[in-house]
Design a protein around this motif. Structure first.
Motif, PDB file in Angstrom:
ATOM      1  N   GLN A  92     -14.384  44.764  39.073  1.00 49.27           N
ATOM      2  CA  GLN A  92     -14.475  45.536  39.576  1.00 49.27           C
ATOM      3  C   GLN A  92     -15.748  45.792  37.856  1.00 49.27           C
ATOM      4  O   GLN A  92     -14.665  45.867  36.768  1.00 49.27           O
ATOM      5  CB  GLN A  92     -14.475  47.183  39.689  1.00 49.27           C
ATOM      6  CG  GLN A  92     -13.761  47.562  40.950  1.00 49.27           C
ATOM      7  CD  GLN A  92     -14.465  46.905  42.278  1.00 49.27           C
ATOM      8  OE1 GLN A  92     -15.162  47.602  42.193  1.00 49.27           O
ATOM      9  NE2 GLN A  92     -13.973  46.049  42.843  1.00 49.27           N
ATOM     10  N   ALA A  93     -17.005  46.244  37.674  1.00 44.45           N
ATOM     11  CA  ALA A  93     -18.138  46.609  36.809  1.00 44.45           C
ATOM     12  C   ALA A  93     -16.995  47.080  35.334  1.00 44.45           C
ATOM     13  O   ALA A  93     -16.939  47.717  34.594  1.00 44.45           O
ATOM     14  CB  ALA A  93     -18.897  47.168  37.445  1.00 44.45           C
ATOM     15  N   SER A  94     -16.355  49.122  36.639  1.00 46.93           N
ATOM     16  CA  SER A  94     -15.665  49.541  35.633  1.00 46.93           C
ATOM     17  C   SER A  94     -14.043  48.961  35.462  1.00 46.93           C
ATOM     18  O   SER A  94     -13.816  49.496  34.672  1.00 46.93           O
ATOM     19  CB  SER A  94     -15.382  50.918  36.759  1.00 46.93           C
ATOM     20  OG  SER A  94     -14.147  49.985  37.742  1.00 46.93           O
ATOM     21  N   ASP A  95     -14.041  46.973  35.872  1.00 49.77           N
ATOM     22  CA  ASP A  95     -12.239  46.779  34.651  1.00 49.77           C
ATOM     23  C   ASP A  95     -13.360  46.726  33.232  1.00 49.77           C
ATOM     24  O   ASP A  95     -13.267  45.162  33.374  1.00 49.77           O
ATOM     25  CB  ASP A  95     -12.330  45.984  35.219  1.00 49.77           C
ATOM     26  CG  ASP A  95     -11.473  46.483  37.362  1.00 49.77           C
ATOM     27  OD1 ASP A  95     -11.081  47.854  36.570  1.00 49.77           O
ATOM     28  OD2 ASP A  95     -11.400  45.476  38.220  1.00 49.77           O
ATOM     29  N   VAL A  96     -12.591  47.765  32.766  1.00 46.85           N
ATOM     30  CA  VAL A  96     -13.361  47.337  30.868  1.00 46.85           C
ATOM     31  C   VAL A  96     -12.460  47.984  30.074  1.00 46.85           C
ATOM     32  O   VAL A  96     -11.525  49.334  30.490  1.00 46.85           O
ATOM     33  CB  VAL A  96     -15.059  48.061  30.710  1.00 46.85           C
ATOM     34  CG1 VAL A  96     -16.436  46.274  31.189  1.00 46.85           C
ATOM     35  CG2 VAL A  96     -14.862  49.384  30.719  1.00 46.85           C
ATOM     36  N   GLN A  97     -12.771  47.631  28.856  1.00 47.35           N
ATOM     37  CA  GLN A  97     -11.578  48.343  27.815  1.00 47.35           C
ATOM     38  C   GLN A  97     -12.604  48.219  26.841  1.00 47.35           C
ATOM     39  O   GLN A  97     -13.275  47.567  26.005  1.00 47.35           O
ATOM     40  CB  GLN A  97     -10.286  46.729  27.373  1.00 47.35           C
ATOM     41  CG  GLN A  97      -9.524  47.660  25.947  1.00 47.35           C
ATOM     42  CD  GLN A  97      -8.004  46.336  26.542  1.00 47.35           C
ATOM     43  OE1 GLN A  97      -7.569  47.163  27.365  1.00 47.35           O
ATOM     44  NE2 GLN A  97      -7.575  47.049  25.047  1.00 47.35           N
ATOM     45  N   ARG A  98     -12.295  49.586  26.048  1.00 46.89           N
ATOM     46  CA  ARG A  98     -12.999  49.192  24.667  1.00 46.89           C
ATOM     47  C   ARG A  98     -11.957  49.448  23.465  1.00 46.89           C
ATOM     48  O   ARG A  98     -11.216  48.757  23.461  1.00 46.89           O
ATOM     49  CB  ARG A  98     -13.606  51.451  24.736  1.00 46.89           C
ATOM     50  CG  ARG A  98     -14.166  52.166  23.147  1.00 46.89           C
ATOM     51  CD  ARG A  98     -14.372  53.107  23.788  1.00 46.89           C
ATOM     52  NE  ARG A  98     -14.526  54.126  24.956  1.00 46.89           N
ATOM     53  CZ  ARG A  98     -16.351  54.235  25.356  1.00 46.89           C
ATOM     54  NH1 ARG A  98     -17.199  53.575  24.467  1.00 46.89           N
ATOM     55  NH2 ARG A  98     -16.492  54.547  26.808  1.00 46.89           N
ATOM     56  N   VAL A  99     -13.233  48.916  22.767  1.00 46.18           N
ATOM     57  CA  VAL A  99     -12.631  47.940  21.337  1.00 46.18           C
ATOM     58  C   VAL A  99     -12.921  48.499  20.481  1.00 46.18           C
ATOM     59  O   VAL A  99     -14.440  48.787  20.190  1.00 46.18           O
ATOM     60  CB  VAL A  99     -13.283  46.247  22.075  1.00 46.18           C
ATOM     61  CG1 VAL A  99     -12.067  46.001  20.491  1.00 46.18           C
ATOM     62  CG2 VAL A  99     -11.622  45.862  22.740  1.00 46.18           C
ATOM     63  N   HIS A 100     -12.627  49.095  19.498  1.00 46.04           N
ATOM     64  CA  HIS A 100     -12.859  49.501  18.739  1.00 46.04           C
ATOM     65  C   HIS A 100     -13.431  47.844  17.107  1.00 46.04           C
ATOM     66  O   HIS A 100     -12.151  46.872  17.122  1.00 46.04           O
ATOM     67  CB  HIS A 100     -11.473  50.596  17.484  1.00 46.04           C
ATOM     68  CG  HIS A 100     -11.861  51.819  18.459  1.00 46.04           C
ATOM     69  ND1 HIS A 100     -12.616  52.734  18.392  1.00 46.04           N
ATOM     70  CD2 HIS A 100     -10.703  51.911  18.889  1.00 46.04           C
ATOM     71  CE1 HIS A 100     -12.241  53.534  19.119  1.00 46.04           C
ATOM     72  NE2 HIS A 100     -11.718  53.190  20.079  1.00 46.04           N
ATOM     73  N   LEU A 104     -17.883  47.690  24.971  1.00 46.48           N
ATOM     74  CA  LEU A 104     -16.922  47.369  25.816  1.00 46.48           C
ATOM     75  C   LEU A 104     -16.548  46.008  26.716  1.00 46.48           C
ATOM     76  O   LEU A 104     -17.182  45.349  26.602  1.00 46.48           O
ATOM     77  CB  LEU A 104     -17.510  48.389  27.155  1.00 46.48           C
ATOM     78  CG  LEU A 104     -17.472  49.711  27.008  1.00 46.48           C
ATOM     79  CD1 LEU A 104     -18.560  49.771  28.307  1.00 46.48           C
ATOM     80  CD2 LEU A 104     -15.857  50.758  27.002  1.00 46.48           C
ATOM     81  N   TYR A 105     -15.655  45.217  26.169  1.00 46.45           N
ATOM     82  CA  TYR A 105     -15.081  43.815  27.274  1.00 46.45           C
ATOM     83  C   TYR A 105     -14.490  44.386  28.832  1.00 46.45           C
ATOM     84  O   TYR A 105     -13.757  45.214  29.092  1.00 46.45           O
ATOM     85  CB  TYR A 105     -14.052  43.302  26.102  1.00 46.45           C
ATOM     86  CG  TYR A 105     -14.841  43.367  25.048  1.00 46.45           C
ATOM     87  CD1 TYR A 105     -15.300  42.055  24.807  1.00 46.45           C
ATOM     88  CD2 TYR A 105     -14.556  43.662  23.952  1.00 46.45           C
ATOM     89  CE1 TYR A 105     -15.574  41.430  23.070  1.00 46.45           C
ATOM     90  CE2 TYR A 105     -15.305  43.856  22.484  1.00 46.45           C
ATOM     91  CZ  TYR A 105     -15.433  42.440  22.050  1.00 46.45           C
ATOM     92  OH  TYR A 105     -15.814  41.934  21.545  1.00 46.45           O
ATOM     93  N   SER A 106     -15.101  43.451  29.417  1.00 45.41           N
ATOM     94  CA  SER A 106     -14.089  43.203  31.068  1.00 45.41           C
ATOM     95  C   SER A 106     -13.020  42.440  31.034  1.00 45.41           C
ATOM     96  O   SER A 106     -12.954  41.690  30.284  1.00 45.41           O
ATOM     97  CB  SER A 106     -15.575  42.673  31.332  1.00 45.41           C
ATOM     98  OG  SER A 106     -15.064  42.360  32.535  1.00 45.41           O
ATOM     99  N   TRP A 107     -12.812  42.849  31.767  1.00 46.80           N
ATOM    100  CA  TRP A 107     -10.612  42.386  32.335  1.00 46.80           C
ATOM    101  C   TRP A 107     -11.555  41.616  33.565  1.00 46.80           C
ATOM    102  O   TRP A 107     -10.572  40.600  33.946  1.00 46.80           O
ATOM    103  CB  TRP A 107     -10.233  43.486  32.826  1.00 46.80           C
ATOM    104  CG  TRP A 107      -9.504  44.263  31.759  1.00 46.80           C
ATOM    105  CD1 TRP A 107      -9.931  44.282  30.489  1.00 46.80           C
ATOM    106  CD2 TRP A 107      -8.961  45.709  31.948  1.00 46.80           C
ATOM    107  NE1 TRP A 107      -8.973  44.858  29.761  1.00 46.80           N
ATOM    108  CE2 TRP A 107      -8.518  45.974  30.962  1.00 46.80           C
ATOM    109  CE3 TRP A 107      -8.479  46.369  33.856  1.00 46.80           C
ATOM    110  CZ2 TRP A 107      -7.202  46.927  30.658  1.00 46.80           C
ATOM    111  CZ3 TRP A 107      -7.580  47.386  32.971  1.00 46.80           C
ATOM    112  CH2 TRP A 107      -7.329  47.562  32.065  1.00 46.80           C
TER     113      TRP A 107
END
Length: 387
Positions: A74-82, A90-93
């Motif tokens: 899903q487009a919402s399957d992301v992780q916020r990376v500092h 935001l990087y996608s899974w």
């Protein structure tokens, strides 16, 4: 066996495939970065043979389990990376089609060994024990065995496995991570390997690019020896798919690996297949029938499993319980559409109680009860009953 190699590009360098990590040229490797496993506090006070037997198969699945795997999509399957400059990205899974194909092929390679586990791809994460992401952070990892079910470590929307680099660099990375998912540890941490490390050289190498690991991460994944009792098979297998490659100068002994480095052959080794079949042998076609008020002695060797067919004659709640001093994992499946579906389970390993289930069963439905026995104080006096 010839080395299993594949070539591509990463940045400006040539990429050569290797076992648990990807070779980036100039003797630089990306490595599988395992996280610390969930603790088992109920095992802390165990000693002697009981501790050894539980450690050896404690995180294994019930043989015959169908493991469902899911790719985040899903487009919402992301992780916020500092980022180091203070910004966030935001990087996608979500993985590309060619990456998914490599992982599917890796599941097939384990299946082709003939083990008693099955792997089925599903379209919803709710069905999946193995949830796979492709966050490209140069770290690949997986939970180990039944730890995937630990909700404190892996929430229902969290990854239980990640591939952090292009798998075209090294398809064996996928085989390696699936090995973790079915319960196998890193081979170079085998206490029987006799490896003597140049520890400071290892810390320095892994602390720099491309891995940039902390000393604790390096210790957990490379230098720390596993409990001798937890090893499935004792002899070290330098060609195991669960083995890392290492450049020269990190291993002081055996001497040939100091001079030449360690380069596993590639793919599942003969010993990998042997160990997998020992833990998950092919199941008999017809399990033993378990009837109401029937007591069945648990006559198996430590680590082995008994399988029972249950076909209730009426719809009601049924009890299943073991008797005698033992350590047992008991899992009930219902046959649904030709596939066993998990219904209930209990594991009494390291505890003073006995495994027990109370489940409502439906008349004429077909169920399979799988009982893996880790330890019995008096084997002739341990039994299972349904009522």
């Amino acid at each position: 066996m010839a080395a299993n190699t594949a070539y591509g590009t990463a940045g400006s360098g040539t990429v050569e495939a290797q076992e648990g990590g990807a070779y980036l040229g100039e003797n630089a490797y990306y490595y599988c970065a395992m996280q610390a496993a969930p603790p088992h506090p109920q095992w802390d006070g165990l000693v002697g043979q009981r501790k050894e037997l539980i450690n050896e198969v404690g995180d294994a699945w019930a043989n015959g389990t169908v493991l469902h795997y899911y790719f985040f999509n899903q487009a919402s399957d992301v992780q916020r990376v500092h980022m180091s400059d203070g910004s966030e990205r935001l990087y996608s899974w979500v993985g590309a089609d060619e990456q998914l194909a490599i992982v599917r092929d890796a599941f097939k390679k384990w299946s082709d060994v003939g083990i008693g586990l099955r792997f089925v791809e599903v379209n919803t994460r709710d069905e999946a024990e193995i949830r796979i992401g492709f966050l490209q952070d140069n770290t690949s990892w997986s939970g180990v065995g039944t730890n995937l079910l630990n909700k404190e470590y892996f929430g229902p929307n969290e990854r239980t496995m990640n591939f952090g680099w292009d798998l075209r660099r090294q398809p064996d990375t996928a085989i390696h991570e699936i090995g973790h998912a079915i319960g196998f540890e890193h081979e170079h941490q085998n206490p029987f390997a006799g490896i003597e490390w140049d520890e400071e050289a290892v810390y320095q190498d892994l602390g720099g690019p491309p891995n940039n690991w902390s000393r604790q991460m390096t210790f957990n994944n490379i230098l720390q020896k596993l409990d001798r009792a937890s090893m499935r098979g004792t002899a070290w297998d330098p060609d195991s798919v669960m083995e890392y490659p290492f450049k020269k100068g990190l291993i002081k002994s055996p001497r040939q690996f100091f001079q030449d480095g360690l380069r596993p052959a590639g793919g599942l080794s003969p010993k990998d297949k042997q160990r997998a079949l020992a833990l998950y042998p092919m199941l008999a076609e017809r399990p033993q029938l378990l009837s109401t008020a029937q007591s069945v002695a648990l006559h198996v060797k430590p680590g082995e499993q008994l399988n029972f067919q249950v076909t209730p004659e009426e719809t009601r709640c049924y009890d299943f319980k073991t008797f005698g001093t033992s350590d047992v994992s008991m899992v009930l499946f219902e046959e649904e559409g030709g596939e066993p579906r998990f219904r209930a389970g209990d594991n009494d390993t390291g505890e003073t109680r006995n495994a027990a289930l109370r489940v409502k069963l439906i008349k004429d439905h077909k169920y399979i009860l799988r009982v893996r026995v880790y330890y019995q104080e008096r084997p002739a006096q341990c039994a299972l009953m349904m009522w």
